[in-house]
Design a protein around this motif. Structure first.
Motif, PDB file in Angstrom:
ATOM      1  N   PHE A 142      89.188  49.735  55.562  1.00  0.00           N
ATOM      2  CA  PHE A 142      88.101  49.579  54.589  1.00  0.00           C
ATOM      3  C   PHE A 142      87.047  50.658  54.821  1.00  0.00           C
ATOM      4  CE2 PHE A 142      83.976  47.988  53.367  1.00  0.00           C
ATOM      5  CZ  PHE A 142      84.190  47.322  52.170  1.00  0.00           C
ATOM      6  N   ILE A 143      86.678  51.370  53.756  1.00  0.00           N
ATOM      7  CA  ILE A 143      85.632  52.394  53.847  1.00  0.00           C
ATOM      8  C   ILE A 143      84.317  51.866  53.263  1.00  0.00           C
ATOM      9  CG2 ILE A 143      84.936  54.738  53.255  1.00  0.00           C
ATOM     10  CD1 ILE A 143      87.295  54.674  55.135  1.00  0.00           C
ATOM     11  N   TYR A 144      84.326  51.501  51.993  1.00  0.00           N
ATOM     12  CA  TYR A 144      83.107  50.962  51.390  1.00  0.00           C
ATOM     13  C   TYR A 144      83.455  50.176  50.133  1.00  0.00           C
ATOM     14  CZ  TYR A 144      83.121  54.454  47.597  1.00  0.00           C
ATOM     15  OH  TYR A 144      83.461  55.216  46.496  1.00  0.00           O
ATOM     16  N   ALA A 145      82.490  49.381  49.668  1.00  0.00           N
ATOM     17  CA  ALA A 145      82.603  48.673  48.392  1.00  0.00           C
ATOM     18  C   ALA A 145      81.231  48.652  47.738  1.00  0.00           C
ATOM     19  CB  ALA A 145      83.117  47.254  48.592  1.00  0.00           C
ATOM     20  N   HIS A 195      75.080  47.996  54.254  1.00  0.00           N
ATOM     21  CA  HIS A 195      75.682  46.768  53.746  1.00  0.00           C
ATOM     22  C   HIS A 195      77.186  46.922  53.622  1.00  0.00           C
ATOM     23  CE1 HIS A 195      76.257  43.131  51.460  1.00  0.00           C
ATOM     24  NE2 HIS A 195      76.708  43.806  50.426  1.00  0.00           N
ATOM     25  N   GLU A 196      77.622  48.119  53.204  1.00  0.00           N
ATOM     26  CA  GLU A 196      79.046  48.344  53.037  1.00  0.00           C
ATOM     27  C   GLU A 196      79.782  48.220  54.363  1.00  0.00           C
ATOM     28  OE1 GLU A 196      76.708  50.312  51.784  1.00  0.00           O
ATOM     29  OE2 GLU A 196      76.899  49.817  49.652  1.00  0.00           O
ATOM     30  N   ASP A 197      79.182  48.738  55.456  1.00  0.00           N
ATOM     31  CA  ASP A 197      79.821  48.629  56.752  1.00  0.00           C
ATOM     32  C   ASP A 197      79.894  47.176  57.202  1.00  0.00           C
ATOM     33  OD1 ASP A 197      80.473  51.261  57.246  1.00  0.00           O
ATOM     34  OD2 ASP A 197      78.487  51.732  58.038  1.00  0.00           O
ATOM     35  N   ASP A 198      78.860  46.387  56.863  1.00  0.00           N
ATOM     36  CA  ASP A 198      78.879  44.970  57.208  1.00  0.00           C
ATOM     37  C   ASP A 198      80.042  44.268  56.533  1.00  0.00           C
ATOM     38  OD1 ASP A 198      76.643  45.257  58.761  1.00  0.00           O
ATOM     39  OD2 ASP A 198      75.242  44.666  57.191  1.00  0.00           O
ATOM     40  N   ILE A 199      80.313  44.630  55.271  1.00  0.00           N
ATOM     41  CA  ILE A 199      81.444  44.035  54.562  1.00  0.00           C
ATOM     42  C   ILE A 199      82.736  44.394  55.264  1.00  0.00           C
ATOM     43  CG2 ILE A 199      82.743  44.047  52.390  1.00  0.00           C
ATOM     44  CD1 ILE A 199      80.117  44.509  50.933  1.00  0.00           C
ATOM     45  N   GLY A 200      82.855  45.668  55.644  1.00  0.00           N
ATOM     46  CA  GLY A 200      84.063  46.117  56.333  1.00  0.00           C
ATOM     47  C   GLY A 200      84.269  45.364  57.634  1.00  0.00           C
ATOM     48  N   SER A 225      76.870  60.835  42.211  1.00  0.00           N
ATOM     49  CA  SER A 225      75.993  60.014  43.048  1.00  0.00           C
ATOM     50  C   SER A 225      76.698  59.694  44.358  1.00  0.00           C
ATOM     51  CB  SER A 225      75.618  58.718  42.328  1.00  0.00           C
ATOM     52  OG  SER A 225      76.779  57.956  42.031  1.00  0.00           O
ATOM     53  N   ILE A 226      75.955  59.635  45.429  1.00  0.00           N
ATOM     54  CA  ILE A 226      76.553  59.372  46.731  1.00  0.00           C
ATOM     55  C   ILE A 226      76.836  57.884  46.878  1.00  0.00           C
ATOM     56  CG2 ILE A 226      74.309  59.160  47.882  1.00  0.00           C
ATOM     57  CD1 ILE A 226      75.681  60.521  50.333  1.00  0.00           C
ATOM     58  N   ARG A 227      78.056  57.572  47.273  1.00  0.00           N
ATOM     59  CA  ARG A 227      78.477  56.183  47.449  1.00  0.00           C
ATOM     60  C   ARG A 227      78.500  55.780  48.921  1.00  0.00           C
ATOM     61  NH1 ARG A 227      80.970  54.142  42.844  1.00  0.00           N
ATOM     62  NH2 ARG A 227      79.995  55.146  41.040  1.00  0.00           N
ATOM     63  N   PHE A 228      78.804  56.727  49.789  1.00  0.00           N
ATOM     64  CA  PHE A 228      78.970  56.385  51.202  1.00  0.00           C
ATOM     65  C   PHE A 228      78.956  57.662  52.040  1.00  0.00           C
ATOM     66  CE2 PHE A 228      81.716  55.776  54.937  1.00  0.00           C
ATOM     67  CZ  PHE A 228      81.175  54.642  55.491  1.00  0.00           C
ATOM     68  N   SER A 280      83.610  49.126  42.847  1.00  0.00           N
ATOM     69  CA  SER A 280      84.228  50.338  43.378  1.00  0.00           C
ATOM     70  C   SER A 280      84.636  50.027  44.806  1.00  0.00           C
ATOM     71  CB  SER A 280      83.247  51.519  43.359  1.00  0.00           C
ATOM     72  OG  SER A 280      82.905  51.882  42.041  1.00  0.00           O
ATOM     73  N   LEU A 281      85.924  50.127  45.099  1.00  0.00           N
ATOM     74  CA  LEU A 281      86.445  49.769  46.418  1.00  0.00           C
ATOM     75  C   LEU A 281      87.253  50.938  46.965  1.00  0.00           C
ATOM     76  CD1 LEU A 281      86.997  47.686  48.667  1.00  0.00           C
ATOM     77  CD2 LEU A 281      88.960  46.902  47.325  1.00  0.00           C
ATOM     78  N   GLN A 282      86.825  51.474  48.107  1.00  0.00           N
ATOM     79  CA  GLN A 282      87.496  52.615  48.742  1.00  0.00           C
ATOM     80  C   GLN A 282      88.122  52.185  50.054  1.00  0.00           C
ATOM     81  OE1 GLN A 282      87.463  56.303  47.764  1.00  0.00           O
ATOM     82  NE2 GLN A 282      89.191  55.982  49.152  1.00  0.00           N
ATOM     83  N   LEU A 283      89.422  52.343  50.166  1.00  0.00           N
ATOM     84  CA  LEU A 283      90.122  52.179  51.434  1.00  0.00           C
ATOM     85  C   LEU A 283      90.467  53.559  51.972  1.00  0.00           C
ATOM     86  CD1 LEU A 283      92.536  49.182  50.716  1.00  0.00           C
ATOM     87  CD2 LEU A 283      90.135  49.154  51.396  1.00  0.00           C
ATOM     88  N   GLU A 284      91.004  53.607  53.170  1.00  0.00           N
ATOM     89  CA  GLU A 284      91.345  54.886  53.785  1.00  0.00           C
ATOM     90  C   GLU A 284      92.273  55.715  52.904  1.00  0.00           C
ATOM     91  OE1 GLU A 284      91.609  57.995  56.443  1.00  0.00           O
ATOM     92  OE2 GLU A 284      90.246  56.294  56.535  1.00  0.00           O
TER      93      GLU A 284
END
Length: 315
Positions: free
Chosen positions: A41-44, A256-261, A153-156, A131-135
């Protein structure tokens, strides 16, 4: 909903597990851990607006997610516009796309997208936009038509610790980033001990791809400075570099995205841990049963020997 994680439970007691069976189960759990790492998991990014269960949007979303799993077994990129006809209410319209990393084989792409689909409902339940990014793959859907619209726009971002006063490293890094900036679609680059890769979404023209990657490379340098490894994901492209041996050793941002991961990883870890615990308890239970049975036999034999020995019986 297709996007929710599926779990399977059993109410049967595991009995009579031999060592070969136990060994096989541990191998299976190890392989399961490898598959999890293959789809990191990278980000959502989740919309704040939520749809209602059993709504027209949920029905079209399920169709979209099912189509992704089917399509990704054949092609690594596709776009969708579902429910945008005159016979459908505007609330049910969904636009979406998916894309796998350019170096993935078709079978790996399909497995990655299946993993992404299974995570959507966990990380962004009932969201109108995700928007869901995996490896190795990316998934996005919205109610509004975003397809083909420029988005830088920067997402992560993620930056490792810095490398100080290493002139050779920075020269090699700049060579890699310059090469990646000229990518069309997906590109891998290396210079000495520095490696990297970059990718644009499939609907970008060569000029738009170059422009997006130019922004990504600029942000890598400005936001991560002298980092030994760095990732920057924009709306329609991303760029990454690392010093050899450094990839995967990032110190993540507090986001927050890292917390989800981390939550996803914890859930997977707990499930795997419970499986191991059940196996061990079942094995111990069997071993304990054998031990008690052996003690019972020994006591019985000892009792018989006392009764049959006249000297012992006389005491």
């Amino acid at each position: 909903m297709l996007g929710s994680l599926q779990s399977h439970s059993t109410h049967k007691t595991i009995q009579a597990l031999g060592l070969p069976t136990l060994f096989f189960i541990f191998l299976s759990l190890s392989y399961f851990g490898f598959l999890v790492k293959a789809h990191i998991f990278i980000y959502a990014v989740c919309s704040q607006e939520k749809y209602a269960p059993n709504s027209p949007f949920e029905g079209n979303l399920n169709s979209f997610l099912a189509s992704i799993i089917s399509s990704s077994s054949q092609v690594s990129y596709n776009t969708y516009a579902i429910g945008n006809g005159s016979s459908t209410t505007p609330e049910g319209t969904i636009y979406g796309l998916y894309q796998c990393r350019g170096d993935l084989q078709t079978a790996d792409c399909s497995r990655c997208m299946e993993s992404a689909v299974n995570q959507v409902g966990l990380v962004c339940p009932y969201s109108y936009g995700v928007s869901l990014q995996l490896e190795g793959c990316y998934l996005r859907y919205e109610r509004a038509n975003f397809l083909g619209t420029p988005d830088t726009s920067i997402r992560f971002k993620k930056c490792s610790k810095s490398v100080n006063n290493d002139v050779e490293f920075f020269r090699r890094r700049d060579d890699v980033l310059a090469d990646l900036q000229a990518a069309i679609g997906f590109k891998v680059s290396s210079s000495g001990l520095v490696e990297g890769f970059a990718q644009c979404l499939g609907d970008l023209s060569p000029s738009d791809c170059s422009s997006c990657l130019g922004d990504a490379v600029g942000k890598l340098k400005s936001l991560c400075g002298s980092a030994a490894a760095a990732n920057v994901f924009l709306g329609q492209c991303y760029a990454r570099y690392w010093a050899s041996g450094y990839y995967g050793e990032f110190s993540p941002d507090s986001s927050h995205e890292d917390d989800i991961g981390k939550t996803v990883a914890i859930i997977v870890g707990v499930l795997a841990g419970l499986a191991v615990l059940i196996v061990l308890l079942s094995f111990c239970r069997k071993a304990m049963g054998k031990a008690l049975f052996l003690v019972h036999i020994l006591l019985s034999l000892h009792s018989l020997s006392i009764k049959s020995d006249p000297f012992l019986s006389a005491e």
